[in-house]
Scaffold this motif. Structure first.
Motif, PDB file in Angstrom:
ATOM      1  N   CYS A 233       0.864  -1.183   0.000  1.00 19.02           N
ATOM      2  CA  CYS A 233       0.000   0.000   0.000  1.00 19.02           C
ATOM      3  C   CYS A 233       0.902   1.235   0.000  1.00 19.02           C
ATOM      4  CB  CYS A 233      -0.891  -0.006   1.251  1.00 19.02           C
ATOM      5  SG  CYS A 233      -1.879   1.489   1.396  1.00 19.02           S
ATOM      6  N   CYS A 238       0.105   3.484   6.255  1.00 22.06           N
ATOM      7  CA  CYS A 238      -0.436   2.119   6.256  1.00 22.06           C
ATOM      8  C   CYS A 238       0.642   1.096   5.882  1.00 22.06           C
ATOM      9  CB  CYS A 238      -1.616   2.038   5.294  1.00 22.06           C
ATOM     10  SG  CYS A 238      -2.268   0.380   5.052  1.00 22.06           S
ATOM     11  N   CYS A 307      -6.648  -0.643  -1.105  1.00 20.55           N
ATOM     12  CA  CYS A 307      -6.103  -1.300   0.084  1.00 20.55           C
ATOM     13  C   CYS A 307      -7.245  -1.658   1.038  1.00 20.55           C
ATOM     14  CB  CYS A 307      -5.101  -0.359   0.768  1.00 20.55           C
ATOM     15  SG  CYS A 307      -4.533  -0.987   2.356  1.00 20.55           S
ATOM     16  N   VAL A 309      -7.019  -2.443   4.026  1.00 20.24           N
ATOM     17  CA  VAL A 309      -6.727  -2.003   5.399  1.00 20.24           C
ATOM     18  C   VAL A 309      -7.110  -0.530   5.576  1.00 20.24           C
ATOM     19  CG1 VAL A 309      -4.907  -1.727   7.126  1.00 20.24           C
ATOM     20  CG2 VAL A 309      -4.871  -3.699   5.584  1.00 20.24           C
ATOM     21  N   CYS A 310      -6.597   0.359   4.701  1.00 17.05           N
ATOM     22  CA  CYS A 310      -6.856   1.780   4.913  1.00 17.05           C
ATOM     23  C   CYS A 310      -7.807   2.376   3.868  1.00 17.05           C
ATOM     24  CB  CYS A 310      -5.550   2.558   4.933  1.00 17.05           C
ATOM     25  SG  CYS A 310      -4.776   2.659   3.303  1.00 17.05           S
ATOM     26  N   SER A 312      -7.199   3.291   0.843  1.00 16.61           N
ATOM     27  CA  SER A 312      -6.650   4.179  -0.193  1.00 16.61           C
ATOM     28  C   SER A 312      -6.453   3.405  -1.498  1.00 16.61           C
ATOM     29  CB  SER A 312      -5.330   4.798   0.262  1.00 16.61           C
ATOM     30  OG  SER A 312      -4.365   3.786   0.430  1.00 16.61           O
TER      31      SER A 312
HETATM   32 ZN    ZN Z   1      -3.360   0.798   3.045  1.00 22.13          ZN
END
Ligand code: ZN
Ligand code: SAM
Length: 848
Positions: A233, A238, A307, A309-310, A312
């Protein structure tokens, strides 16, 4: 003129043969297309029917015509491929027409071999050629070896000639159940031997690397491993590893839904298997389906990554850059298993143990690769670069996979390299026990093709197909795709794509080809420089390349690099170049030939040279049947001119719809017949003809010819094509046709006139034969050009829209300038590069 007319120059059952050809596309069992992929193979039905009709004389009367026509329709059916009664009749008739000797027939562009296979089946002395070594190998395995070595013999003889099969350790490598059971039966020795030596290769490979595909504790066998490529990422806060997946489905069937469900734990993306559906109730190993989870949306679409997770995103350019800079990785996500004796596949998340085994395989690869590199004097993993730029195959290099070997992960490389090694060894082993050199070559060739099949199912571009739950071959389309997530195959599993499955499947096509008692001679030259004598062939049946339709050489490099490694000792003459030879390939490739125009020119020049060669090697009264890929009439005039320039005179043209389609809807584009089978002759020509006379002759000739075509049931644009085919014969009798001012008339001018004659004829037929009842009552007597155009349009294209160029030609034959009409209120509408005609018929009256 010494020639006598052939059946195909007078008539051809276009519709029936089209239907049979289209139907054949659904046949897999025993069809030669299952032996090895080759692009745009021609149907056997149309190849057989056209070859036969070109080798027998034209019918003497209407009864004979009907009888022969019915016979052709029966003969070309797939089900009759081995109908000895029909074949004997066909062969007899051909022999009679050729003074009792089998006609000598050549296909200079043999490809996957369907056309020469049919010439062989009909008893001809057949020669097949291709520039591409991969095609040549396929042809040998289709046209030469089965016929030479596959004639059935009694089992007792088979076993007696192979004392080594009696040994206990050998028996396990035969299909012992059937081979030793009823010894009174016959066997196909080639098929049995390929199976035996194929099993030997498999057993040797499994002994060495089987440990890298461990079974599950319950005895289940891994069928495949699902991998995702990864990128970091780019959000500095992140930095998580993003597994790139188009979607998360594993099984998507009415009764069984299984998917990978991503979730985030400690800043990393994890997965669990979730399932749903009646087939899974009570089955362990998966979690409940999370509410609202839609597996369609993965982490990547068109190279734009998100991503998990975040949240973006990474732009497509950046994704490519990360791959090119070596910052991408890959992660094993799931394992697909199958328990022998049960049905269905199961899925589990990949573990550290799975990765540990993979890492061991990686280490073993290093060791083995170095060893083989020294022994073979070349890298056992193909290090040849993928040609670029090249639209069909340059996706992988765009993502940093520059060589052909880069398309495989470490365990895949190890597996393929090991199979290569065993295929090389099997030949030595065969020679060692006294198997004849030529025969061992034949067996080895099939094992080389088996290995090719492995490369197709076991690369990092092979995909997991979630509806049928199998791995898909890398060339499901005519190009190399980029795969974010892929399926690694276990060659030892016995499932689709495995070694055993692959070769058991194609063995049926070898059995099919073995039923023909004559063998073909296969050569590897450019069709522009054949090695045959002048005036030596009775017929040429062929299907040349068509502009940029298929980049055979580039596409087949995928296989060539592996075949080169497995079969170089067997065929040094075929596999000595680094990649497939490209300089003489007849193709229009803008990258290879320096721009679009040069590419076109190159193609046209080379095609003309190949026609000159056909002219040279044909006997003076020989016949050629040349297939023209008919996507549009573009190139049609060029083709006619180059045939004429080379001295070949078109005497017929039959459009065949080998891709059947149902009636076109209003919004669809009118599709043309998928191919035209052109008949051409090498005839003595008169020096000069004058156009007025030629035109008179043309009128007379077409008057009777068009009647015949109409009776044949050919309609729409196909009618024009068939008529043009006949018209060229009149024109081509002269080396050049001039008007009285001395201007040379080329084919395009002639075609304009022919279209006019044909439209007149067609309009008359439509209006007076009641082909369109509504129209025939409303337009009696004189009709305007615009109305003629309308009538013909409906006849030719129905309600569909048509490419502009087609519409322009039709308009021209009605003396209309389309451009004057489409902007005005009326029924002709231009939509980008298409023309559409508005209904209902009343409009036409008003506008006209
Ligand atoms: Zn990320
Ligand atoms: C349309 S394909 C033939 C397909 C074949 N009829 C079949 O059913 O599989 C054309 C073939 O021409 C070959 N080719 C291209 N350039 C050539 C050349 N200069 N000489 C001989 N063959 C060539 C290609 O390799 C390809 O196999």
């Amino acid at each position: 003129m010494t020639s006598t007319k052939r059946f195909i120059e007078e008539s051809f059952p276009v519709k029936e043969v089209s239907v049979e050809s289209a139907r054949e596309k659904n046949i897999r069992h025993g069809h030669i297309s299952t032996l090895h992929i080759w692009w745009a193979r021609r149907p056997l039905a149309s190849s057989r029917a056209t070859a036969y009709a070109a080798l027998i004389p034209a019918p003497a009367n209407i009864e004979e015509w009907q009888k022969e026509r019915d016979f052709i329709v029966e003969l070309c059916k797939w089900e009759n491929s081995n109908n000895q009664q029909l074949l004997e009749r066909a062969r007899r008739k051909i022999l009679e027409a050729n003074a009792g000797v089998p006609p000598k027939v050549l296909d200079p562009f043999g490809g996957g071999g369907s056309i020469p296979l049919e010439a062989l089946r009909l008893g001809c002395e057949t020669y097949s050629n291709d520039l591409n070594p991969v095609a040549v190998l396929i042809q040998k395995c289709t046209l030469e070896y089965p016929q030479k070595y596959g004639q059935p013999i009694p089992k007792t003889q088979y076993l007696a000639e192979r004392p080594w099969l009696m040994r206990e350790d050998s028996r396990s490598l035969t299909d012992s159940g059937s081979l030793f059971a009823d010894r009174s039966e016959m066997v196909n020795p080639l098929v049995e031997d390929v199976k035996y030596w194929g099993n030997w290769v498999l057993a040797q490979a499994k002994k060495e690397i089987g440990r890298f595909y461990p079974e599950e504790p319950d005895g289940s066998i891994p069928v495949g491993y699902i991998w995702a490529r990864t990128i970091p990422c780019q959000n500095p806060a992140c930095g998580a590893e993003i597994p790139l997946m188009r979607q998360y489905w594993l099984a998507k069937k009415a009764k069984k839904h299984v998917a990978l469900f991503p979730f985030v734990e400690n800043n990393t993306v994890q997965f669990k298997i979730v399932g749903d559906g009646p087939a899974l109730s009570g089955v362990e190993g998966h979690d409940e389906w999370p509410a609202g989870f839609t597996p369609e949306n993965g982490t990547v679409a068109r190279a734009v990554a998100t991503c998990p997770v975040c949240g973006s995103t990474i732009a497509d350019k950046m994704t490519r850059q990360l791959f090119q800079e070596g910052k991408a990785g890959q992660r094993m996500i799931a394992v697909v298993t199958h328990k022998p004796g049960t049905s269905g596949k199961k899925y589990r998340v990949a573990t550290a143990q799975d990765m540990a085994v993979f890492t061991e395989a990686e280490a073993y690869l290093q060791e083995k690769r170095e060893k083989l590199m020294l022994a073979w004097g070349m890298d056992p993993v193909p290090d040849e670069l993928i040609t670029r730029p090249c639209h069909d195959i340059d996706r992988p290099p765009m993502y940093g996979m520059l060589s052909w070997g880069d398309l495989f992960n470490a365990r895949q490389k190890l597996a393929l390299m090991t199979f290569v090694e065993k295929v090389r060894q099997v030949r030595e082993k065969m020679l060692g026990i006294g198997i004849e050199d030529e025969y061992s070559k034949a067996i080895g060739s099939y094992l080389g093709l088996s290995l090719d099949m492995q490369t197709g199912f076991n690369s990092s571009l092979s995909r997991w197909e979630n509806t049928s739950q199998i791995i898909k071959h890398v060339y499901s389309r005519q190009a190399l795709p980029m795969m974010w997530d892929y399926a690694e195959n276990n060659s030892f599993s016995g499932s689709t794509g495995s070694w055993l499955n692959g070769f058991n499947y194609y063995m049926n096509s070898v059995i099919h080809c073995s039923t023909i008692p004559f063998s073909c001679s296969v050569t590897n030259n450019s069709a522009t420089q054949l090695t045959f004598e002048n005036d030596s062939f009775d017929a040429v049946f062929t299907d040349p390349p068509y502009y940029d339709n298929i980049g055979y050489a580039n596409l087949s490099d995928y296989f060539y690099v592996w075949l080169k490694r497995s079969l170089i000792i067997t065929y040094p003459e075929l596999f000595f170049t680094p990649l497939t030879p490209k300089n003489n390939e007849i193709v229009s490739d803008l990258n290879r030939h320096g721009g679009k125009n040069n590419a076109r020119k190159f193609f046209e020049e080379m095609l003309k040279k190949s026609f000159q060669e056909i002219y040279r090697i044909l006997k003076p009264n020989g016949t050629a049947v040349i297939v023209y890929a008919h996507k549009s009439t573009e190139g049609w005039e060029t083709l006619i001119n180059s045939l004429l320039d080379s001295g070949l005179i078109m005497t017929g043209a039959w459009p065949l719809n080998t891709e059947m389609q149902t009636r076109l809807l209003a919004n669809e584009t009118a599709a043309l017949a998928s191919s035209i089978y052109i008949v051409a002759r090498k005839m003595a020509r008169q020096p000069t003809g004058f156009y007025t006379q030629v035109k008179e002759e043309l009128n007379r000739y077409l008057a009777q010819k068009l009647e015949r075509l109409w009776q044949e049931g050919i309609s729409g644009s196909d009618f024009f094509i068939a008529a043009i085919g006949s018209a060229i014969e009149v024109f081509g009798k002269y080396e050049q046709v001039m008007d009285y001012e001395g201007n040379v008339i080329r084919a395009d001018r002639l075609l304009q006139d022919v279209r006019k004659i044909v439209t007149d004829f067609a309009v008359k037929q439509i209006l007076h034969n009641g082909a369109s009842t509504a129209l025939s009552t409303s337009f009696a007597g004189e009709i305007s050009d615009l109305t003629r155009f309308y009538v013909l349009w409906r006849w030719e294209f129905g309600a569909a829209k048509a490419p502009f160029d087609e519409a322009r030609k039709l308009a021209q034959s009605c003396s209309l300038d389309l451009a004057l009409h489409w902007n005005r209120p009326g029924f002709i509408q231009k939509e980008k590069e298409f023309i559409r005609i508005l209904g209902p018929p009343r409009n036409a009256n008003r506008t006209a």
